[in-house]
Design a protein around this motif. Structure first.
Motif, PDB file in Angstrom:
ATOM      1  N   VAL A  52      17.023  -3.976   2.697  1.00 37.91           N
ATOM      2  CA  VAL A  52      15.803  -3.229   2.975  1.00 37.91           C
ATOM      3  C   VAL A  52      14.775  -3.478   1.875  1.00 37.91           C
ATOM      4  CG1 VAL A  52      16.763  -1.488   4.510  1.00 37.91           C
ATOM      5  CG2 VAL A  52      16.876  -1.091   2.064  1.00 37.91           C
ATOM      6  N   ASP A  53      13.691  -4.119   2.271  1.00 40.06           N
ATOM      7  CA  ASP A  53      12.562  -4.354   1.363  1.00 40.06           C
ATOM      8  C   ASP A  53      11.683  -3.124   1.478  1.00 40.06           C
ATOM      9  OD1 ASP A  53      10.306  -5.168   0.027  1.00 40.06           O
ATOM     10  OD2 ASP A  53       9.784  -6.769   1.423  1.00 40.06           O
ATOM     11  N   THR A  54      11.670  -2.305   0.425  1.00 41.01           N
ATOM     12  CA  THR A  54      11.004  -1.009   0.524  1.00 41.01           C
ATOM     13  C   THR A  54       9.654  -1.039  -0.180  1.00 41.01           C
ATOM     14  OG1 THR A  54      12.078  -0.239  -1.504  1.00 41.01           O
ATOM     15  CG2 THR A  54      13.223   0.191   0.567  1.00 41.01           C
ATOM     16  N   TRP A  55       8.617  -0.711   0.553  1.00 43.65           N
ATOM     17  CA  TRP A  55       7.289  -0.651  -0.073  1.00 43.65           C
ATOM     18  C   TRP A  55       6.898   0.800  -0.327  1.00 43.65           C
ATOM     19  CZ3 TRP A  55       2.935   2.040   1.224  1.00 43.65           C
ATOM     20  CH2 TRP A  55       1.847   1.835   0.359  1.00 43.65           C
ATOM     21  N   TRP A  56       6.466   1.044  -1.542  1.00 45.99           N
ATOM     22  CA  TRP A  56       5.896   2.346  -1.897  1.00 45.99           C
ATOM     23  C   TRP A  56       5.291   2.243  -3.276  1.00 45.99           C
ATOM     24  CZ3 TRP A  56       8.795   5.852  -5.343  1.00 45.99           C
ATOM     25  CH2 TRP A  56      10.011   5.318  -5.782  1.00 45.99           C
ATOM     26  N   GLN A  57       4.866   3.351  -3.844  1.00 39.43           N
ATOM     27  CA  GLN A  57       4.160   3.350  -5.126  1.00 39.43           C
ATOM     28  C   GLN A  57       4.436   4.660  -5.862  1.00 39.43           C
ATOM     29  OE1 GLN A  57       0.174   3.525  -3.207  1.00 39.43           O
ATOM     30  NE2 GLN A  57      -0.058   1.416  -3.912  1.00 39.43           N
ATOM     31  N   THR A  58       4.072   4.669  -7.155  1.00 39.79           N
ATOM     32  CA  THR A  58       4.154   5.912  -7.917  1.00 39.79           C
ATOM     33  C   THR A  58       3.394   7.009  -7.160  1.00 39.79           C
ATOM     34  OG1 THR A  58       4.155   4.590  -9.929  1.00 39.79           O
ATOM     35  CG2 THR A  58       3.724   6.927 -10.192  1.00 39.79           C
ATOM     36  N   GLU A  59       2.295   6.634  -6.567  1.00 44.76           N
ATOM     37  CA  GLU A  59       1.439   7.591  -5.863  1.00 44.76           C
ATOM     38  C   GLU A  59       2.089   8.162  -4.609  1.00 44.76           C
ATOM     39  OE1 GLU A  59       0.625   4.680  -7.016  1.00 44.76           O
ATOM     40  OE2 GLU A  59      -1.382   4.680  -7.907  1.00 44.76           O
ATOM     41  N   HIS A  82       6.925  -4.304 -13.125  1.00 46.94           N
ATOM     42  CA  HIS A  82       6.215  -3.287 -13.899  1.00 46.94           C
ATOM     43  C   HIS A  82       4.726  -3.466 -13.682  1.00 46.94           C
ATOM     44  CE1 HIS A  82      10.041  -2.637 -15.545  1.00 46.94           C
ATOM     45  NE2 HIS A  82       9.964  -3.401 -16.612  1.00 46.94           N
ATOM     46  N   ARG A  83       4.112  -2.354 -13.382  1.00 48.08           N
ATOM     47  CA  ARG A  83       2.703  -2.406 -13.054  1.00 48.08           C
ATOM     48  C   ARG A  83       1.880  -2.307 -14.329  1.00 48.08           C
ATOM     49  NH1 ARG A  83       1.008   2.176  -8.806  1.00 48.08           N
ATOM     50  NH2 ARG A  83      -1.109   2.506  -9.517  1.00 48.08           N
ATOM     51  N   ILE A  84       0.854  -3.160 -14.447  1.00 53.57           N
ATOM     52  CA  ILE A  84      -0.001  -3.089 -15.631  1.00 53.57           C
ATOM     53  C   ILE A  84      -1.425  -3.483 -15.241  1.00 53.57           C
ATOM     54  CG2 ILE A  84       0.780  -5.412 -16.381  1.00 53.57           C
ATOM     55  CD1 ILE A  84       0.027  -2.792 -18.931  1.00 53.57           C
ATOM     56  N   GLY A 107      -4.541   0.480  -2.495  1.00 49.94           N
ATOM     57  CA  GLY A 107      -4.826  -0.580  -3.471  1.00 49.94           C
ATOM     58  C   GLY A 107      -4.134  -1.888  -3.132  1.00 49.94           C
ATOM     59  N   ASP A 108      -3.285  -1.879  -2.097  1.00 52.51           N
ATOM     60  CA  ASP A 108      -2.589  -3.095  -1.674  1.00 52.51           C
ATOM     61  C   ASP A 108      -3.222  -3.670  -0.412  1.00 52.51           C
ATOM     62  OD1 ASP A 108      -0.455  -3.539  -3.499  1.00 52.51           O
ATOM     63  OD2 ASP A 108       0.621  -1.831  -2.663  1.00 52.51           O
ATOM     64  N   GLY A 109      -3.027  -4.959  -0.241  1.00 55.03           N
ATOM     65  CA  GLY A 109      -3.376  -5.595   1.019  1.00 55.03           C
ATOM     66  C   GLY A 109      -2.108  -5.759   1.836  1.00 55.03           C
ATOM     67  N   VAL A 146      12.807  -3.400  -4.339  1.00 50.97           N
ATOM     68  CA  VAL A 146      11.662  -2.535  -4.606  1.00 50.97           C
ATOM     69  C   VAL A 146      10.792  -3.046  -5.741  1.00 50.97           C
ATOM     70  CG1 VAL A 146      13.014  -1.087  -6.204  1.00 50.97           C
ATOM     71  CG2 VAL A 146      10.953  -0.150  -5.163  1.00 50.97           C
ATOM     72  N   GLY A 147       9.509  -2.748  -5.666  1.00 45.53           N
ATOM     73  CA  GLY A 147       8.603  -2.924  -6.801  1.00 45.53           C
ATOM     74  C   GLY A 147       7.642  -4.074  -6.689  1.00 45.53           C
ATOM     75  N   GLU A 148       7.971  -5.076  -5.911  1.00 43.92           N
ATOM     76  CA  GLU A 148       7.111  -6.244  -5.790  1.00 43.92           C
ATOM     77  C   GLU A 148       7.573  -7.005  -4.559  1.00 43.92           C
ATOM     78  OE1 GLU A 148       8.129  -9.316  -8.608  1.00 43.92           O
ATOM     79  OE2 GLU A 148       9.905  -8.210  -9.193  1.00 43.92           O
ATOM     80  N   PRO A 149       6.767  -7.944  -4.111  1.00 44.56           N
ATOM     81  CA  PRO A 149       7.195  -8.701  -2.932  1.00 44.56           C
ATOM     82  C   PRO A 149       8.471  -9.485  -3.240  1.00 44.56           C
ATOM     83  CG  PRO A 149       4.875  -9.104  -3.450  1.00 44.56           C
ATOM     84  CD  PRO A 149       5.448  -8.339  -4.599  1.00 44.56           C
ATOM     85  N   ILE A 150       9.380  -9.545  -2.282  1.00 47.83           N
ATOM     86  CA  ILE A 150      10.577 -10.368  -2.459  1.00 47.83           C
ATOM     87  C   ILE A 150      10.386 -11.637  -1.630  1.00 47.83           C
ATOM     88  CG2 ILE A 150      11.874  -8.933  -0.756  1.00 47.83           C
ATOM     89  CD1 ILE A 150      14.434  -9.757  -2.456  1.00 47.83           C
ATOM     90  N   GLY A 185      -0.109  -7.975  -1.534  1.00 53.11           N
ATOM     91  CA  GLY A 185      -0.391  -7.887  -2.977  1.00 53.11           C
ATOM     92  C   GLY A 185      -1.564  -6.977  -3.277  1.00 53.11           C
ATOM     93  N   ARG A 186      -1.793  -6.750  -4.550  1.00 50.02           N
ATOM     94  CA  ARG A 186      -2.835  -5.818  -4.975  1.00 50.02           C
ATOM     95  C   ARG A 186      -4.219  -6.371  -4.680  1.00 50.02           C
ATOM     96  NH1 ARG A 186      -1.197  -0.699  -6.484  1.00 50.02           N
ATOM     97  NH2 ARG A 186      -3.319  -0.542  -7.261  1.00 50.02           N
ATOM     98  N   LEU A 187      -5.119  -5.440  -4.382  1.00 55.80           N
ATOM     99  CA  LEU A 187      -6.516  -5.822  -4.148  1.00 55.80           C
ATOM    100  C   LEU A 187      -7.363  -5.519  -5.373  1.00 55.80           C
ATOM    101  CD1 LEU A 187      -6.827  -4.337  -0.553  1.00 55.80           C
ATOM    102  CD2 LEU A 187      -6.519  -6.737  -1.172  1.00 55.80           C
TER     103      LEU A 187
HETATM  104  C1  WT7 Z   1       2.989  -1.351  -6.496  1.00 56.93           C
HETATM  105  C2  WT7 Z   1       3.445   0.008  -6.908  1.00 56.93           C
HETATM  106  C3  WT7 Z   1       7.642   1.152  -5.492  1.00 56.93           C
HETATM  107  C4  WT7 Z   1       8.091   1.870  -6.682  1.00 56.93           C
HETATM  108  C5  WT7 Z   1       8.145   1.015  -7.905  1.00 56.93           C
HETATM  109  C6  WT7 Z   1       6.820   0.457  -8.293  1.00 56.93           C
HETATM  110  C7  WT7 Z   1       3.977  -3.182  -5.447  1.00 56.93           C
HETATM  111  C8  WT7 Z   1       6.048  -2.058  -4.567  1.00 56.93           C
HETATM  112  C9  WT7 Z   1       6.676  -3.451  -3.031  1.00 56.93           C
HETATM  113  C10 WT7 Z   1       7.260  -4.208  -1.982  1.00 56.93           C
HETATM  114  C11 WT7 Z   1       5.518  -5.737  -2.191  1.00 56.93           C
HETATM  115  C12 WT7 Z   1       5.500  -3.942  -3.603  1.00 56.93           C
HETATM  116  C13 WT7 Z   1       2.702  -2.836  -4.724  1.00 56.93           C
HETATM  117  C14 WT7 Z   1       2.494  -1.377  -5.080  1.00 56.93           C
HETATM  118  N1  WT7 Z   1       5.141  -3.048  -4.568  1.00 56.93           N
HETATM  119  N2  WT7 Z   1       6.991  -2.298  -3.645  1.00 56.93           N
HETATM  120  N3  WT7 Z   1       8.401  -3.831  -1.384  1.00 56.93           N
HETATM  121  N4  WT7 Z   1       6.643  -5.351  -1.598  1.00 56.93           N
HETATM  122  N5  WT7 Z   1       4.906  -5.084  -3.194  1.00 56.93           N
HETATM  123  O1  WT7 Z   1       5.861   1.453  -8.282  1.00 56.93           O
HETATM  124  O2  WT7 Z   1       4.671   0.871 -10.397  1.00 56.93           O
HETATM  125  O3  WT7 Z   1       3.650   2.425  -8.700  1.00 56.93           O
HETATM  126  O4  WT7 Z   1       3.855  -0.044  -8.255  1.00 56.93           O
HETATM  127  O5  WT7 Z   1       4.091  -2.257  -6.528  1.00 56.93           O
HETATM  128  O6  WT7 Z   1       1.660  -3.612  -5.212  1.00 56.93           O
HETATM  129  O7  WT7 Z   1       1.164  -0.958  -4.989  1.00 56.93           O
HETATM  130  P1  WT7 Z   1       4.475   1.234  -8.972  1.00 56.93           P
END
Ligand code: WT7
Length: 682
Positions: free
Chosen positions: A437-444, A555-557, A529-531, A413-417, A544-546
């Motif tokens: 499981v490569d899980t994609w999601w966001q704080t939102e 960690h998102r910054i 916000g992602d592509g 979780v959190g970034e591309p693997i 990745g982010r757009l």
């Molecule tokens: C951003 C969200 C997911 C909860 C922890 C981070 C990137 C997240 C993946 C993934 C590629 C990912 C995206 C997303 N991201 N998971 N599996 N593959 N990118 O939450 O701090 O809100 O960050 O993390 O860019 O928008 P966050």
């Protein structure tokens, strides 16, 4: 008080076994059965959905009859004090998102009391402290007791329904009890990652208007002491609204206590172990969680009660094939959304046993995770690619030393693997038998939106791909003109076409910013916000982010946040922050700095100064890896910094600099390329 909710039904689905094959695909060879799991394996309540045969039709059903789907799931999964009247009232164009209105519930009751009724001595938390081998277990009964005492203590100090309590603590039982105590009495919590600086903490306390802060005397991480109370003291100096600071104990060293400080454990002992749960509306605020956006000011995303809890619980159980009795090891810090949804709320709503990991992957050595897996018999391990890449470099022996036979599912979780890390995770850590499981999601999004599972036991899993949308999630790709891309084998801006219960409802104090960021870019859709890329088979891969948000060690910054700090330095005229590929951190921070005319400073001294400014104002993880001093930045004639050019330079992708004709003075590009070479050769 009686709770009308239906208890969890155990649901079972054979854990998908995967094994690597020559191509990039991974299939289940041992379980290659055409007969798929029944929908009830994904979701017992799906048995009542007419005509639903398999995962794909269940997914279609969840979209075509979203009300029917989520209504049934919410009735089945949550304990309601009063049933809801409507399932959803949402309009993404207006930024109106409401789920389960009329319903009344208490989140802490859903996470604690209902399990205490059935199995009080089940372990809720295993606190994996920094000191290896000193783990502490808390049963559901104990956690409820701690939560109630704390809830009563907060009430005694005037915390009311609707207030917001800031929590600045490491991942530990008292922090979980603090979150749940807020939920119990109807206050919102605002957990701030304990790695954030005093300035960053103060900004979040002020924005949330918190009059109460909960912290610990000190933290212990990687063998080092973290001065939490001192940081809080420094932060509250600029927060006049803070009335009280509750201080929990972690170390023996006494810390200075002022009149507003309250020794938490001592005072909790005086409180009653029963605390009447507040009767909350589905759409009351459960918590704020600050995250970075593309401007300098972090945004406090708002999550509410029922929809968030339901979504966290449902995804935790089904994406990881979590079964009753399993030990769930999500190693995220509670300061991030992953810690909220998959260390705390999801597993506890499911009556699970969850691990609180309060150390680092390499302390005291790079075998820490796997030693913990063996000791605690962890069944699902959920971590970040940055840690996997780091451990991969230390070699297989650190993994092989330990018994990992308890593991059933591995999550990322959190970034591309990247494929190499994925393959290693699968082959070495999971011995080739655990689905990754490569899980994609966001704080939102509140919870996982795209992941390979749940899927039929024999369904393929492709390395480095999140693949399949979860129930109720409808991903859409958009082109630059805002048109929907319907074909496969296409890339575009990732939007979600339908609301889902776990999504954030607003940005605290700034609903307009919420609408502008997520709803207006593609009217009628939620913009992530992602592509993303959709493959020939229809699977999703996040590219990745757009926007100007970067991802350092998961960690998102926002680049603007770092620029704001750098620009405060009196010697700096302007700056531009760029993320570049970093082989461990995912992305590193590269800063271009233009100095004011006639300033007389040593670049090395200034670099040090800028580093400490970023650390002091934001957090250590946001510190620059490289600082390049330049005469000027590449700008268009209208004065806009051409970030694309800077990105290409730091990525050393000079063959595709693109159209430079709109640059005010194209010669600047060569200057920057040269400076970049010099910096790297140092
Ligand atoms: C951003 C969200 C997911 C909860 C922890 C981070 C990137 C997240 C993946 C993934 C590629 C990912 C995206 C997303 N991201 N998971 N599996 N593959 N990118 O939450 O701090 O809100 O960050 O993390 O860019 O928008 P966050």
């Amino acid at each position: 008080m009686t709770f009308s909710g239906v208890m969890w039904l155990p649901w079972r689905c054979a854990p998908g076994r995967v094994s690597a094959c020559a191509v990039r695909r991974v299939f289940t060879s041992a379980l290659r059965r055409r007969s798929s799991c029944s929908p009830a394996a994904f979701l017992p309540e799906a048995a009542g959905f007419q005509g639903v045969k398999d995962r794909a039709t269940l997914h279609e059903y969840s979209l075509s009859d979203s009300q029917g789907f989520w209504g049934a799931v919410a009735r089945h999964r949550l304990s309601w004090i009063r049933p809801f009247d409507t399932v959803q009232d949402c309009d993404l164009r207006q930024g109106r998102i409401k789920w389960f209105e009329g319903g009344k519930l208490n989140v802490s009751v859903n996470c604690l009391d209902r399990h205490v009724h059935t199995c009080p001595e089940r372990v809720a938390l295993i606190w994996e402290r920094d000191e290896r081998g000193s783990e502490v277990r808390y049963t559901y009964r104990e956690l409820l007791e701690m939560t109630c005492r704390l809830g009563n203590l907060l009430k005694r100090h005037g915390v009311k329904r609707g207030d917001c309590v800031t929590i600045y603590m490491p991942t530990c039982p008292l922090a979980v009890a603090s979150m749940l105590a807020c939920a119990r009495i109807g206050a919102a919590h605002n957990v701030v990652f304990a790695g954030f600086s005093a300035e960053a903490l103060a900004e979040r306390i002020r924005d949330a208007q918190s009059s109460i802060v909960i912290t610990m005397d000190q933290g212990v991480r990687g063998g080092k002491v973290v001065e939490l109370k001192k940081t809080v003291d420094a932060a509250v100096e600029s927060c006049p609204m803070v009335r009280q600071v509750f201080v929990g104990l972690r170390t023996d060293k006494p810390v200075a206590m002022a009149a507003r400080d309250i020794p938490m454990e001592e005072e909790m002992q005086k409180e009653d172990v029963v605390c009447e749960p507040a009767v909350m509306d589905s759409e009351d605020v459960l918590f704020l969680l600050y995250t970075s956006g593309s401007t300098g000011k972090p945004k406090g995303l708002v999550h509410t009660q029922a929809g968030y809890l339901l979504y966290a619980a449902l995804t935790q159980r089904s994406v990881f094939s979590y079964q009753d009795g399993d030990v769930f090891g999500c190693v995220a810090d509670i300061g991030w959304i992953t810690g909220h949804s998959y260390t705390v709320y999801g597993p506890l709503a499911n009556g699970g046993t969850t691990v609180l990991f309060d150390s680092t992957p390499i302390y005291p050595d790079p075998g820490r995770y796997w030693d913990m897996v063996e000791r605690l018999k962890i069944n699902q391990f959920y971590g970040a690619p940055t840690a996997i890449r780091l451990l991969l470099k230390h070699g297989d022996e650190w993994v092989n030393k330990y018994d990992r036979s308890s593991l059933k599912t591995l999550g990322s979780v959190g970034e591309p693997i990247n494929t190499e890390a994925w393959e290693w995770y699968h082959r070495v850590v999971g011995e080739g038998r655990c689905p990754v499981v490569d899980t994609w999601w966001q704080t939102e999004t509140g919870g996982i939106c795209i992941a390979p599972k749940p899927s039929e036991a024999d369904a393929e899993i492709i390395p480095g791909m999140a693949m399949r949308p979860f129930f109720g999630i409808k991903p859409v790709l958009m082109d630059t003109e805002g048109k929907t891309l319907t074909s496969n084998n296409t890339s575009g801006a990732l939007c979600l076409a339908q609301p889902w219960p776990g999504m954030a409802r607003s940005i605290h104090n700034n609903h307009q910013r919420f609408i502008e960021t997520y709803c207006l870019p593609y009217p009628g859709y939620f913009f992530t916000g992602d592509g993303a890329y959709r493959s020939e088979e229809g699977y999703y891969q996040i590219t990745g982010r757009l926007d100007d948000v970067i991802n350092v060690s998961g960690h998102r910054i926002g680049t603007a946040e770092i620029e704001d700090v750098v620009n405060q330095c009196p010697a700096v005229a302007e700056s531009a922050v760029i993320g570049y590929s970093h082989n461990i951190k995912g992305q590193g921070v590269y800063v271009f700095v233009v100095l004011k005319k006639n300033v007389d400073v040593q670049e090395a001294d200034l670099s040090k100064q800028l580093n400490s400014m970023v650390s002091k104002n934001i957090a250590k993880y946001a510190c620059p890896d490289f600082i390049q001093f330049v005469q000027r930045l590449p700008k268009t004639r209208s004065g806009k910094i051409m970030r694309r050019v800077l990105r290409k330079v730091v990525e050393r992708d000079l063959d595709s600099l693109g159209d430079l004709s709109t640059l005010d003075d194209p010669a600047v590009v060569q200057e920057i390329i040269q400076g970049h070479r010099q910096l790297l050769s140092k």
